[in-house]
Motif scaffolding. Structure first.
Motif, mmCIF file in Angstrom:
data_model
loop_
_atom_site.group_PDB
_atom_site.id
_atom_site.type_symbol
_atom_site.label_atom_id
_atom_site.label_comp_id
_atom_site.label_asym_id
_atom_site.label_seq_id
_atom_site.Cartn_x
_atom_site.Cartn_y
_atom_site.Cartn_z
ATOM 1 N N ASP A 70 0.844 -1.253 0.089
ATOM 2 C CA ASP A 70 0.071 0.097 0.018
ATOM 3 C C ASP A 70 0.949 1.290 0.101
ATOM 4 O O ASP A 70 1.289 1.753 0.906
ATOM 5 N N TRP A 71 1.343 1.549 -1.175
ATOM 6 C CA TRP A 71 2.209 2.825 -1.354
ATOM 7 C C TRP A 71 1.689 4.102 -0.733
ATOM 8 O O TRP A 71 2.473 4.691 0.195
ATOM 9 N N ALA A 73 -0.461 4.591 1.783
ATOM 10 C CA ALA A 73 -0.340 4.296 3.242
ATOM 11 C C ALA A 73 0.907 4.431 3.994
ATOM 12 O O ALA A 73 1.262 5.104 4.886
#
Length: 159
Positions: A70-71, A73
């Motif tokens: 999840d980039w 995040a």
């Protein structure tokens, strides 16, 4: 905190279009052909790290970075830190300036803990001497036993 005289704030944000482009490029990876089978490896599928990067592991890692990580995040977590830049010899150097005790827990989420981690090949597991396929001679590894150095015994003076 760093003085404004020497550094300035840095906003850590990435355009979502860049994330989409990165995912697209990761998914479009061109994978190498399996390694050739020779006397050093019984089968190409079992070569693992013996002939370089384990392609099966690399495929898993790239798939994780493209679809599992999840980039945004992570970027949000890192964005909680005080990012700054400073000019050092004409280069803009990015850094985080925060005492360790005040640094939030970044990268400790379940997603980060479940990320694939490559096995570290032992430097002792590879051949340590003899010719390579190219004909060059391998040097011995740091794991090879080395004979103890002995100092020459000085001659005993005769009386």
């Amino acid at each position: 905190m760093a003085s404004d005289e020497f550094s300035k704030p840095f906003d850590l944000t990435t355009d979502p279009v860049a994330w989409d482009d990165l995912r697209r490029r990761l998914r479009a990876t061109r994978w190498p052909d399996p390694p050739a089978v020779d006397a050093s490896n019984a089968s190409a599928e079992d070569a693992g790290w013996a002939l370089g990067t384990d392609v099966a592991y690399l495929r898993e890692l790239v798939a994780y970075w493209a679809d599992g990580f999840d980039w945004p995040a992570r970027e949000a977590e890192l964005g909680r830190l005080p990012h700054r830049t400073a000019d050092v010899g004409g280069l803009a150097i990015h850094f985080v300036h925060a005492p360790a005790a005040s640094t939030p827990d970044v990268g400790t989420s379940a997603a980060a803990e479940n990320a694939p981690v490559p096995p570290r090949p032992s430097p002792c597991s590879s051949p340590t001497a003899g010719p390579t396929r190219s004909g060059a001679t391998r040097r011995s590894s740091p794991c090879s036993p080395t004979p103890a150095r002995t100092e020459p015994t000085p001659p005993t003076p005769s009386r």
